[in-house]
Scaffold this motif. Structure first.
Motif, PDB file in Angstrom:
ATOM      1  N   TYR A  80      30.612  21.086  43.616  1.00 25.67           N
ATOM      2  CA  TYR A  80      30.905  20.548  42.956  1.00 25.67           C
ATOM      3  C   TYR A  80      29.798  19.867  42.726  1.00 25.67           C
ATOM      4  N   LEU A  81      28.949  19.399  41.567  1.00 22.67           N
ATOM      5  CA  LEU A  81      27.938  18.167  41.633  1.00 22.67           C
ATOM      6  C   LEU A  81      28.637  17.580  41.052  1.00 22.67           C
ATOM      7  N   GLN A  82      28.272  16.413  41.104  1.00 21.80           N
ATOM      8  CA  GLN A  82      28.455  15.106  40.522  1.00 21.80           C
ATOM      9  C   GLN A  82      27.711  14.308  40.014  1.00 21.80           C
ATOM     10  N   THR A  83      27.024  14.387  38.655  1.00 24.74           N
ATOM     11  CA  THR A  83      25.816  13.704  38.146  1.00 24.74           C
ATOM     12  C   THR A  83      25.684  12.729  37.463  1.00 24.74           C
ATOM     13  N   ASN A  84      25.644  11.701  37.688  1.00 25.35           N
ATOM     14  CA  ASN A  84      25.434  10.472  37.314  1.00 25.35           C
ATOM     15  C   ASN A  84      24.255   9.505  37.122  1.00 25.35           C
ATOM     16  N   SER A  85      24.194   8.698  35.670  1.00 24.43           N
ATOM     17  CA  SER A  85      23.286   7.951  35.670  1.00 24.43           C
ATOM     18  C   SER A  85      22.414   9.455  35.363  1.00 24.43           C
ATOM     19  N   LEU A  86      22.354  10.066  34.415  1.00 22.95           N
ATOM     20  CA  LEU A  86      21.660  11.005  34.500  1.00 22.95           C
ATOM     21  C   LEU A  86      20.318  10.853  33.612  1.00 22.95           C
ATOM     22  N   LYS A  87      19.188  11.451  33.853  1.00 21.59           N
ATOM     23  CA  LYS A  87      17.178  10.990  33.719  1.00 21.59           C
ATOM     24  C   LYS A  87      16.934  12.456  32.912  1.00 21.59           C
ATOM     25  N   PRO A  88      16.012  12.479  32.056  1.00 18.29           N
ATOM     26  CA  PRO A  88      15.120  13.174  31.000  1.00 18.29           C
ATOM     27  C   PRO A  88      14.894  14.437  32.146  1.00 18.29           C
ATOM     28  N   GLU A  89      13.832  13.069  33.388  1.00 17.93           N
ATOM     29  CA  GLU A  89      13.887  14.328  34.545  1.00 17.93           C
ATOM     30  C   GLU A  89      14.399  14.974  35.002  1.00 17.93           C
ATOM     31  N   ASP A  90      16.000  15.318  34.922  1.00 20.43           N
ATOM     32  CA  ASP A  90      16.432  15.975  35.671  1.00 20.43           C
ATOM     33  C   ASP A  90      16.730  17.024  35.022  1.00 20.43           C
ATOM     34  N   THR A  91      16.846  16.721  33.841  1.00 18.97           N
ATOM     35  CA  THR A  91      16.819  18.406  33.174  1.00 18.97           C
ATOM     36  C   THR A  91      15.970  19.904  33.407  1.00 18.97           C
ATOM     37  N   ALA A  92      16.803  20.661  33.547  1.00 18.33           N
ATOM     38  CA  ALA A  92      16.258  21.645  34.280  1.00 18.33           C
ATOM     39  C   ALA A  92      17.454  22.286  34.487  1.00 18.33           C
ATOM     40  N   VAL A  93      17.569  23.864  35.030  1.00 17.04           N
ATOM     41  CA  VAL A  93      18.313  24.769  34.945  1.00 17.04           C
ATOM     42  C   VAL A  93      18.735  24.237  36.570  1.00 17.04           C
ATOM     43  N   TYR A  94      20.061  24.287  36.827  1.00 14.83           N
ATOM     44  CA  TYR A  94      21.304  23.876  38.032  1.00 14.83           C
ATOM     45  C   TYR A  94      21.763  25.245  38.909  1.00 14.83           C
ATOM     46  N   TYR A  95      21.335  25.659  39.760  1.00 20.61           N
ATOM     47  CA  TYR A  95      21.883  26.652  40.202  1.00 20.61           C
ATOM     48  C   TYR A  95      22.311  26.409  41.675  1.00 20.61           C
ATOM     49  N   CYS A  96      23.771  27.422  42.063  1.00 22.84           N
ATOM     50  CA  CYS A  96      24.286  26.701  43.653  1.00 22.84           C
ATOM     51  C   CYS A  96      23.580  28.247  44.052  1.00 22.84           C
ATOM     52  N   ALA A  97      24.228  27.499  45.684  1.00 17.28           N
ATOM     53  CA  ALA A  97      23.227  28.642  46.254  1.00 17.28           C
ATOM     54  C   ALA A  97      24.028  28.669  48.128  1.00 17.28           C
TER      55      ALA A  97
END
Length: 124
Positions: A80-97
């Motif tokens: 899991y990745l809990q993302t809080n207080s998101l910002k426009p600069e967090d915009t991306a494709v997120y990958y797990c590895a």
């Protein structure tokens, strides 16, 4: 080799939260150090967070520290990745590895198995 599939991305407003999930199948999930990376258009893939196989140690990029939390449930083979207080600069494709051997590197080349990614878009 472990197979990975991300989910949970979406379009949100600045300040909102999202929980990303990564379902693993194949080889023993609990043997792997897991990581999250992201890639914005025109930029290189960058490290976000990592968690060791048993979950005892976590690592974060400075840009997300205090806002994002990585966790895992080895009984459910899920990261899991809990993302809080998101910002426009967090915009991306997120990958797990996933990687069997981890020495604290933030380089994508340190991880051998990858999912297809999930899009996170944060509007201002």
């Amino acid at each position: 080799q472990v197979r990975l599939e991300e989910s949970g991305g979406g379009l949100v407003q600045a300040g909102d939260s999202l929980r990303l999930s990564c379902a693993a199948s194949g080889r023993t999930f609990s043997s792997y150090t897991m990581g999250w990376f992201r890639q914005a258009p025109g930029k290189e893939r960058e490290f976000v967070a990592a968690i060791t196989s048993g979950g005892s140690s976590t690592y974060y990029a400075d840009s997300v520290k205090g806002r994002f939390t990585i966790s895992r449930d080895n009984a459910k083979n899920t990261l899991y990745l809990q993302t809080n207080s998101l910002k426009p600069e967090d915009t991306a494709v997120y990958y797990c590895a996933a990687t069997i051997s981890y020495y604290g590197s933030t380089s994508p080349s340190s991880f051998g198995s990858w999912g297809q990614g999930t899009q996170v878009t944060v509007s201002s």
